[in-house]
Structures are given as C-alpha cells and as structure tokens.
Design an enzyme around this catalytic site. Structure first.
Site, PDB file in Angstrom:
ATOM      1  CB  SER A 180      -0.900   0.013   1.242  1.00  0.00           C
ATOM      2  OG  SER A 180      -1.566   1.251   1.376  1.00  0.00           O
ATOM      3  CE1 TYR A 241      -3.620  -3.145   5.096  1.00  0.00           C
ATOM      4  CE2 TYR A 241      -3.161  -0.905   4.345  1.00  0.00           C
ATOM      5  CZ  TYR A 241      -3.450  -2.230   4.067  1.00  0.00           C
ATOM      6  OH  TYR A 241      -3.553  -2.644   2.769  1.00  0.00           O
TER       7      TYR A 241
END
Length: 323
Positions: A180, A241
């Site tokens: 990401s 995350y």
C-alpha cells in the site's frame, strides 16, 4: 493541496486508470508468453477467497496458469475456486484450493510440503493475505499485533517457505507482494516521524531484517504501553496497517538485494504493488476502483516478459512509484 490541486490530481488518476484499462484489453502475444502459456506454470495466491486475492487468482487462471488458491477458511476457498471455474465460460481454466493460515507456522510448513509433493514447486507467489480493522477516520491499534503478524510476518513466512521451492527458468520466478502507498517511508500525509529511522530504512547499507523487525516490535510494545501516539513517531493514518505495509516494502527491497546477483536461469524477481483504494470488504466497500482493476498490476508483474522484469521495485497502476 488546494482545491485546484486536488482536482488536477484526481484527473491524473482517472487518466491513468483509463490508460491501464486500455492496456488490459491488449492480449499477450505468443512470444511474450513465457512458460506459463503452456499451462504448466504453478501460481500460489494467498488470501484468495475474495477481493483482490480472488481477482488475482481468477486473472492468472484465465491467462493459463495453474492456480493454487489459498484461504484460511476452507469452505470459502473451495467456493471461490468453484466460482472461478464456473465464471470462466471456457474449458482449461485450472484452479484448485488449499487451506492455509499464514499466521500459523505449522500451516505454512504443511502447505509447502504439499506444494513440493504435488507440484514439485512453484513459479509465481502472490502474497495477498492481509487484514485491516480500521475504517473511515478510525485509527485504533486494538488489533495491531494481528495486523503485523498477518501482513508482515505472514508474508515473510510464506516467502521463506516458498523460496526454496521456486522453479527457476530462463524467465525467472516471480514473487509479488500486495502492499500500500500508506507504507511509504516519506508519504506526504502518512510518514515515519523519526528522520533517523527514515534515513536508515531508505539506505541500502543500513537496511536489514533486524532493523525492520525492531521497528515493528517497538511499535507493538508501545501499543501495549498505550504511548504509541505520542511524539508523532508513527504514521497517523491506519497506523498499524501502514507500519505492516512499510515493513513489507522494506523487506521486499532487502530480499531483492540478496537475489540480485543470482545467475541467469536462477533469477527470482520480487516486487510489491499498491492496488489502490479498492471496493472490497477490507475497505468496507468504500473504494473507488473494482477488485478486478486493483489486482491488475500484481497480475502484470507476475506475467511481464523476462526482458521487462524488474526487482525490488514498488508499483501502482503498472508504473513504478517511490518507496
């Protein structure tokens, strides 16, 4: 960034989205199809019962690879494999499912043993299995340990188990890590606050497995002590995350450096990519692109001809981006 800047950025994203849509419509020519066009190439996709993993498995199978679709939930994995076969609308789409929990060392070891016994090895590994428990403006670290264990240590565990089983060829083995942009070291809005840590993570001479592990363990220790948010040391958006994906990115670069000097015929190309903000269960279906679009860059990295293959890079929308 002002209103005009945001509008310009949005238009650039949409333009690139249209460009990639056109690229996806171009079929691979026979000379571009390395070993996989024979249908004998084995691709393992983790966390593939839904979302980006499911789409990566479906697209790879449609391109002619034999796909091993893995899922922590056996029933969901079985259903996903059946859906891919049923939706293909043509014979020859080869996909099977296998139960796998990347957070369980015994499960990963058992899976590796099965792969070697059943297929003799693997050509492509797509590390997609991952979790994120935050939505919208939330930034809880209640499940930080599970996030780090799945997204970073699970990916690392799979690579360590599959690397010895990579079937080498003139075209090279492929490892693709789903990551990401939130894991960028120098992200504009989401970055590591410690300049010294940023420098060490980006410096190949300082980057090490010990440094990456120390970083994630320090963060986890601070979450237990409830002082992780003081001092702006960590990314401010989806912190657990983001750190897990930062670790994946750093580990991709580190491993690429180790693999770089492999002789021709034994190459393994490892890269990571950001699928974008995808409409999946993980985002609460709030994304702006489909899972089919999100999986595209990962599939492209797995299939790109050897003469175009790269190692240790970060991609989005089929273009290299910075770490």
């Amino acid at each position: 960034m002002g209103k005009k800047g945001k509008e310009a950025a949005r238009e650039r994203r949409e333009q690139r989205r249209r460009e990639v849509t056109l690229l996806r419509a171009v079929p691979y020519e026979p000379h571009q199809r390395w070993a996989w066009w024979t249908g004998e190439t084995v691709a393992v996709v983790t966390g593939a019962n839904r979302g980006i993993g499911y789409e990566a498995a479906r697209q790879l199978a449609t391109h002619g690879l034999h796909v091993v679709l893995t899922s922590r939930d056996a029933a969901r994995g079985r259903d996903a494999a059946e859906q891919i076969r049923a939706a293909a609308g043509k014979p020859g789409v080869s996909v099977e499912w296998r139960q796998l929990d990347v957070t369980d060392a015994a499960s990963v070891e058992g899976f590796a043993t099965w792969v070697e016994r059943t297929h003799g090895g693997v050509h492509v590994l797509v590390n997609n299995a991952g979790v994120n428990f935050n939505r919208g403006a939330d930034n809880s670290v209640e499940f930080a340990e599970q996030v780090i264990e799945t997204n970073y240590f699970g990916t690392k565990r799979m690579i360590e188990a599959m690397m010895p089983l990579m079937i080498t060829s003139p075209h090279g083995g492929r490892i693709v890590n789903v990551s990401s942009r939130l894991g960028r070291v120098n992200g504009r809005r989401n970055r590591i606050g410690d300049p010294s840590l940023r420098e060490r993570l980006l410096n190949d001479d300082h980057l090490s497995e010990e440094l990456i592990n120390e970083m994630v363990m320090k963060f986890l220790e601070q979450t237990k002590q409830d002082n992780w948010s003081s001092g702006n040391e960590w990314p401010q958006m989806y912190t657990d995350y983001s750190i897990s994906k930062l670790a994946v990115n750093a580990y991709t670069r580190l491993l690429a450096r180790r693999l770089l000097d492999r002789p021709e015929g034994q190459k393994i190309y490892i890269n990571c990519f950001c699928p974008g903000w995808v409409k999946t269960a993980m985002t609460g279906w709030e994304g702006n692109i489909s899972a089919e679009e999100g999986a595209d860059t990962g599939v492209w990295l797995a299939l790109v001809p050897q003469e175009q293959a790269t190692i240790g890079k970060f991609f989005a929308e089929r273009r290299e981006i910075s770490f």
